[in-house]
Motif scaffolding. Structure first.
Motif: not given
Length: 452
Positions: A421-433
């Protein structure tokens, strides 16, 4: 041929030819009186009728000197009232519909505080005379436009093509513009008439243009393309193909503006003439985005789905810009949602998803709000059986925020969901929630997973 042109001559006799060349809208003039050099500068009823009959929309700018060559007396308080009254009379005589735009020209690069204060006073007089009947706009530099916009005097900003004028580059970068006069002093292929070509800011709904039956909005695709400046000090080659093995067509100097057509690897296909057609290729490393950006070209057998677009954007390393500046590519994402282009500080996860969805030929929620994908029941709810590329919607509470987050599904465990997604750590990234738990200062809770 550019889709939005401005011209200081009567083009009524050529209206159908303009439409056949792809022109969509013509910007014409009101004034006090015509000069011997420009005997048909002022729009007439006959010309307006011909333009509308050819299916063209029209916008209008008033200029009676406009402070050209530093003649500030053109922009006195008395002239502000006079010019507005004259514009209102012409609008009434020609049947210009209320609610459409009226630009007033400031045709010089004014920078002195006293000069700027007088321009503000002139526009205050104009605005008072218009009394809300027309949408007020300014043609001029970025600095002048910002002063007037910050004072609440103008809603439409038409930036002169003179990039050396004060504040124009920053206004373009900040999205403080409606039109940009990108291509100047071109020649029509008939009539011996010169014109300028303009770019429309896709983040706004209209630039004040009107048809025979009233004001109209602008389709997002009209005149709205990415614009880049050449950053190579020694100039940049335009090549016949996307590679150094292709022949050089011509070299263009530093700061030349070009429109992007599409991106192919390390190369950008460009439109030099501003007519929407490709003129060749330039190396992307030496092109700096002044307005918007370009989608990444998808090659091979990959189908064009939202997750394909998202993965291509991920490969670009898009991130927020530290400090007061904003990444123009994030502005491009925001342009697909209501309210248009916005700075990096505005939450952009929903705008990123919207951009990917629209690039795949679908309709999003038109909202910068992440929860709109759940609250508006976009697509179908597939929370029980998600697949890669589905759209995940969370609520997010904490740190003074009671909003949400939206991204593309990648994988899932019993307690977490991994998203692109976008705005994940102020960038486009792959992150877990967490499905229902704490991450950083926020409490996340899964609302639903959606599929088109």
């Amino acid at each position: 041929m550019q889709q939005i042109i401005d011209v200081a001559h009567n083009v009524g006799p050529y209206a159908q030819k303009l439409a056949d060349l792809g022109v969509v809208s013509v910007i014409r003039y009101y004034n006090i009186s015509n000069s011997s050099n420009l005997p048909s500068k002022c729009l007439t009823k006959a010309e307006l009728t011909a333009l509308h009959a050819a299916g063209l929309t029209v916008a209008v700018v008033f200029q009676a000197g406009g402070g050209a060559n530093g003649k500030l007396s053109d922009l006195s308080d008395a002239n502000g009232s006079r010019d507005a009254k004259r514009a209102l009379k012409l609008a009434a005589d020609l049947g210009q519909p209320t609610g459409s735009g009226l630009y007033f020209a400031v045709d010089h690069d004014y920078v002195a505080p006293g000069d700027l204060a007088q321009i503000v006073s002139y526009f205050a007089k104009v605005k008072a005379e218009l009394d809300g009947r027309y949408v007020l706009g300014v043609y001029g530099s970025g600095l002048v436009a910002r002063k007037l916009h910050d004072k609440g005097l103008v809603d439409l900003v038409w930036l002169s093509g003179s990039l050396g004028w004060s504040g124009t580059r920053s206004a373009l970068k900040d999205g403080l513009w409606t039109l940009f006069q990108k291509d100047m002093e071109l020649d029509l292929p008939f009539g011996g008439i010169d014109y300028d070509g303009n770019v429309f800011n896709a983040a706004v709904a209209h630039f004040g243009q009107f048809a025979a039956d009233g004001p109209v909005e602008t389709p997002r695709a009209v005149g709205a393309s990415a614009t880049f400046a050449i950053t190579a000090r020694g100039g940049l080659n335009l090549r016949a193909g996307p590679g150094e093995s292709f022949g050089v067509i011509q070299k263009y100097p530093l700061d030349t503006l070009v429109r992007g057509v599409k991106q192919i690897g390390d190369w950008t296909q460009v439109d030099i003439q501003g007519d929407g057609a490709s003129d060749g290729y330039m190396h992307s490393s030496y092109l700096k985005a002044e307005i918007g950006g370009l989608p990444v070209a998808l090659t091979g057998s990959i189908s064009k789905t939202p997750i394909d677009i998202a993965q291509a954007e991920l490969s670009l390393g898009v991130a927020e810009v530290p400090g007061p500046d904003s990444n123009p590519r994030i502005g491009m994402y925001h342009a697909t949602t209501e309210g248009g282009k916005a700075p990096d500080q505005t939450a952009w996860c929903s705008s990123f998803v919207s951009y990917c969805v629209e690039q795949a030929g679908m309709k999003g929620t038109d909202s910068k709000g992440a929860r709109s994908w759940h609250d508006g029941e976009w697509g179908q709810d597939v929370t029980a059986e998600p697949a890669v590329g589905d759209i995940v919607v969370f609520s997010r509470v904490g740190n003074g925020d009671n909003g949400g987050h939206v991204a593309f599904f990648q994988s899932m465990t019993e307690t977490t969901i991994t998203c692109l997604g976008g705005n994940q750590g102020q960038r486009i990234s792959i992150s877990s929630y967490p499905k229902d738990g704490i991450k950083g200062p926020f409490h996340y809770k899964l609302l639903s997973i959606r599929r088109a």
